[in-house]
Scaffold this active site. Structure first.
Site, PDB file in Angstrom:
ATOM      1  N   GLY A  23     -33.980 -39.575 -13.390  1.00  0.00           N
ATOM      2  CA  GLY A  23     -33.071 -39.578 -14.546  1.00  0.00           C
ATOM      3  C   GLY A  23     -32.475 -40.974 -14.717  1.00  0.00           C
ATOM      4  O   GLY A  23     -32.979 -41.949 -14.145  1.00  0.00           O
ATOM      5  N   SER A  24     -31.365 -41.063 -15.471  1.00  0.00           N
ATOM      6  CA  SER A  24     -30.781 -42.374 -15.779  1.00  0.00           C
ATOM      7  C   SER A  24     -30.418 -43.149 -14.518  1.00  0.00           C
ATOM      8  O   SER A  24     -30.729 -44.337 -14.400  1.00  0.00           O
ATOM      9  CB  SER A  24     -29.501 -42.215 -16.596  1.00  0.00           C
ATOM     10  OG  SER A  24     -29.689 -41.345 -17.646  1.00  0.00           O
ATOM     11  N   LEU A  25     -29.734 -42.472 -13.580  1.00  0.00           N
ATOM     12  CA  LEU A  25     -29.245 -43.183 -12.400  1.00  0.00           C
ATOM     13  C   LEU A  25     -30.405 -43.605 -11.488  1.00  0.00           C
ATOM     14  O   LEU A  25     -30.432 -44.732 -10.979  1.00  0.00           O
ATOM     15  CB  LEU A  25     -28.261 -42.281 -11.642  1.00  0.00           C
ATOM     16  CG  LEU A  25     -27.361 -42.954 -10.630  1.00  0.00           C
ATOM     17  CD1 LEU A  25     -26.547 -44.076 -11.257  1.00  0.00           C
ATOM     18  CD2 LEU A  25     -26.432 -41.926  -9.977  1.00  0.00           C
ATOM     19  N   ALA A 140     -25.151 -45.424 -16.777  1.00  0.00           N
ATOM     20  CA  ALA A 140     -26.521 -45.594 -17.272  1.00  0.00           C
ATOM     21  C   ALA A 140     -26.832 -44.436 -18.200  1.00  0.00           C
ATOM     22  O   ALA A 140     -26.331 -43.324 -18.007  1.00  0.00           O
ATOM     23  CB  ALA A 140     -27.510 -45.613 -16.107  1.00  0.00           C
ATOM     24  N   LYS A 196     -13.141 -38.830  -7.908  1.00  0.00           N
ATOM     25  CA  LYS A 196     -14.040 -38.749  -9.068  1.00  0.00           C
ATOM     26  C   LYS A 196     -14.027 -37.330  -9.637  1.00  0.00           C
ATOM     27  O   LYS A 196     -14.084 -37.127 -10.850  1.00  0.00           O
ATOM     28  CB  LYS A 196     -15.448 -39.172  -8.631  1.00  0.00           C
ATOM     29  CG  LYS A 196     -16.497 -39.121  -9.727  1.00  0.00           C
ATOM     30  CD  LYS A 196     -17.082 -40.491 -10.032  1.00  0.00           C
ATOM     31  CE  LYS A 196     -17.906 -40.522 -11.299  1.00  0.00           C
ATOM     32  NZ  LYS A 196     -19.274 -40.071 -11.126  1.00  0.00           N
ATOM     33  N   ASN A 204     -14.844 -33.826 -18.464  1.00  0.00           N
ATOM     34  CA  ASN A 204     -16.155 -33.278 -18.833  1.00  0.00           C
ATOM     35  C   ASN A 204     -16.118 -31.912 -19.526  1.00  0.00           C
ATOM     36  O   ASN A 204     -16.762 -31.739 -20.565  1.00  0.00           O
ATOM     37  CB  ASN A 204     -17.068 -33.223 -17.606  1.00  0.00           C
ATOM     38  CG  ASN A 204     -17.389 -34.608 -17.069  1.00  0.00           C
ATOM     39  OD1 ASN A 204     -16.586 -35.513 -17.200  1.00  0.00           O
ATOM     40  ND2 ASN A 204     -18.553 -34.783 -16.484  1.00  0.00           N
ATOM     41  N   GLU A 280     -23.298 -29.330 -14.828  1.00  0.00           N
ATOM     42  CA  GLU A 280     -22.854 -29.370 -13.433  1.00  0.00           C
ATOM     43  C   GLU A 280     -21.484 -28.705 -13.264  1.00  0.00           C
ATOM     44  O   GLU A 280     -20.773 -28.985 -12.312  1.00  0.00           O
ATOM     45  CB  GLU A 280     -22.850 -30.819 -12.953  1.00  0.00           C
ATOM     46  CG  GLU A 280     -24.267 -31.389 -12.967  1.00  0.00           C
ATOM     47  CD  GLU A 280     -24.393 -32.805 -12.433  1.00  0.00           C
ATOM     48  OE1 GLU A 280     -25.247 -33.041 -11.568  1.00  0.00           O
ATOM     49  OE2 GLU A 280     -23.637 -33.676 -12.900  1.00  0.00           O
TER      50      GLU A 280
HETATM   51  O1  KPL Z   1     -18.330 -39.560 -15.179  1.00  0.00           O
HETATM   52  C1  KPL Z   1     -18.226 -39.247 -16.342  1.00  0.00           C
HETATM   53  C2  KPL Z   1     -19.278 -38.345 -16.891  1.00  0.00           C
HETATM   54  O2  KPL Z   1     -19.578 -38.410 -18.061  1.00  0.00           O
HETATM   55  O3  KPL Z   1     -19.819 -37.553 -16.099  1.00  0.00           O
HETATM   56  C3  KPL Z   1     -17.055 -39.725 -17.146  1.00  0.00           C
HETATM   57  C4  KPL Z   1     -16.049 -40.424 -16.243  1.00  0.00           C
HETATM   58  C5  KPL Z   1     -16.374 -38.583 -17.840  1.00  0.00           C
HETATM   59  C6  KPL Z   1     -17.466 -40.787 -18.132  1.00  0.00           C
HETATM   60  O4  KPL Z   1     -18.185 -40.309 -19.212  1.00  0.00           O
END
Ligand code: KPL
Length: 327
Positions: A23-25, A140, A196, A204, A280
């Site tokens: 994926g992106s990461l 990303a 986080k 989210n 998630e």
């Molecule tokens: O980590 C994020 C995500 O989209 O999962 C945030 C901090 C909300 C930034 O978009």
């Protein structure tokens, strides 16, 4: 920042990073680590079948675009020194079940999943392996299937989850630093993951329910009417989990500051909902609900948000009411 992508040219065991999850990461790390030192692991392991390379255009932080081709790992000739796992939280355990039997038991496994719960599940499933967790603020995205954009410069913290991981964290950090990204060793990785989690829990689900960008939640009645109670629930659960005390006011200010600073972003959860993909939520607000339950505590706002996000992913796209408490 120095571009050291091309300094190490190998792929046969010295500094080879295998990546599970394209994926992106995963694509960000693959593009930034030195050429020839990364390989994607195909999800289905079939030694008979030659898996194709993964090719895409990569756009770096300063807008320069270049093509990237990353080979698939050949288990018969290549021996990774580290495995980084960038699958979705909900896919991680089963993806690792399929491939870990091929990986030497001493190779560090670095988990980059959002939220909480999947990392613990992996560490409990393989307690003798060096399992690490990472928390990253690198941004990303993939505006289309063939393009990966490094949208936001951030930092990454890596720390050990199992006993055998701790002595290997420095090596992993050195290996990942070859990307040119900023990486830190984090002796208290769980605390970092919780920080986080607070942000993700407070942004989210609102973006996913309201189908809006991060900044747009700030004035929405659903957010304004429930964010204080959400932070109270987080503070109580964190206290019962033995984490250092955090004031609900402080958490709320932090959530609002991140929403403001990333105002134009579409959150990962909102984008999952838009693409009809599983979210998630079970590893973010759902995780808070399950930890609260373990302490016989109600967590009504986290529960309401979890339910409403799940409704968004099981029903066809439809406008949602912005009424707090409605599920
Ligand atoms: O980590 C994020 C995500 O989209 O999962 C945030 C901090 C909300 C930034 O978009």
């Amino acid at each position: 920042m120095a571009d050291n992508r091309h300094h190490v040219q190998n792929g046969n065991g010295n500094g080879l990073t295998a990546i599970l999850g394209a994926g992106s990461l995963g694509r960000l790390w693959a593009a930034l680590l030195p050429t020839g030192t990364t390989a994607f692991i195909p999800r289905q392991h079939d030694p008979e079948e030659n898996k194709p390379d993964v090719t895409y255009r990569f756009q770096g932080r300063h807008g320069r675009q270049y093509p990237v081709t990353i080979p698939s790992l050949d288990w018969t000739t290549q021996h990774p020194d580290a495995l980084i796992v960038t699958t979705k939280a909900g896919d991680t355990l089963s993806a690792l079940e399929a491939i870990l039997p091929n990986l030497k038991p001493t190779v560090p496994v670095v988990l980059f999943q959002n939220g909480m719960g999947s990392q613990q599940a992996v560490a409990e499933r393989w307690p003798d392996r060096p399992i690490m967790a990472a928390s990253t603020t690198e941004g990303a995205n993939r505006p289309d299937n063939n393009t990966t954009v490094h949208a936001g410069q951030g930092e990454t913290w890596v720390g050990g989850l199992t006993h055998s991981a701790s002595p290997l964290v420095t090596n992993v950090v050195n290996q990942l630093e070859a990307s040119g990204l900023v990486i830190h060793e984090e002796p208290e990785i769980l605390k970092r993951l919780w920080s986080k989690l607070i942000i993700n829990a407070g942004i989210n689900p609102y973006t996913a329910i309201l189908d809006c960008t991060n900044g747009d939640i700030l004035d929405a009645p659903l957010f304004r009417d429930t964010i204080r109670q959400l932070c109270l629930e987080l503070a109580e659960v964190m206290h019962l989990e033995g984490l250092p005390p955090r004031s609900p006011d402080d958490m709320q200010s932090q959530i609002e500051a991140v929403a403001r600073n990333t105002a134009k972003n579409t959150s990962s959860m909102c984008s999952d909902v838009r693409r009809g993909k599983p979210t998630e939520i079970d590893y973010i607000n759902g995780y808070i609900v399950s930890r609260a339950r373990a302490h016989n505590l109600p967590a009504p706002v986290n529960q309401m948000l979890t339910k409403r996000v799940k409704l968004r992913t099981t029903k066809p796209h439809e406008p949602q009411s912005d009424t707090p408490g409605a599920i």
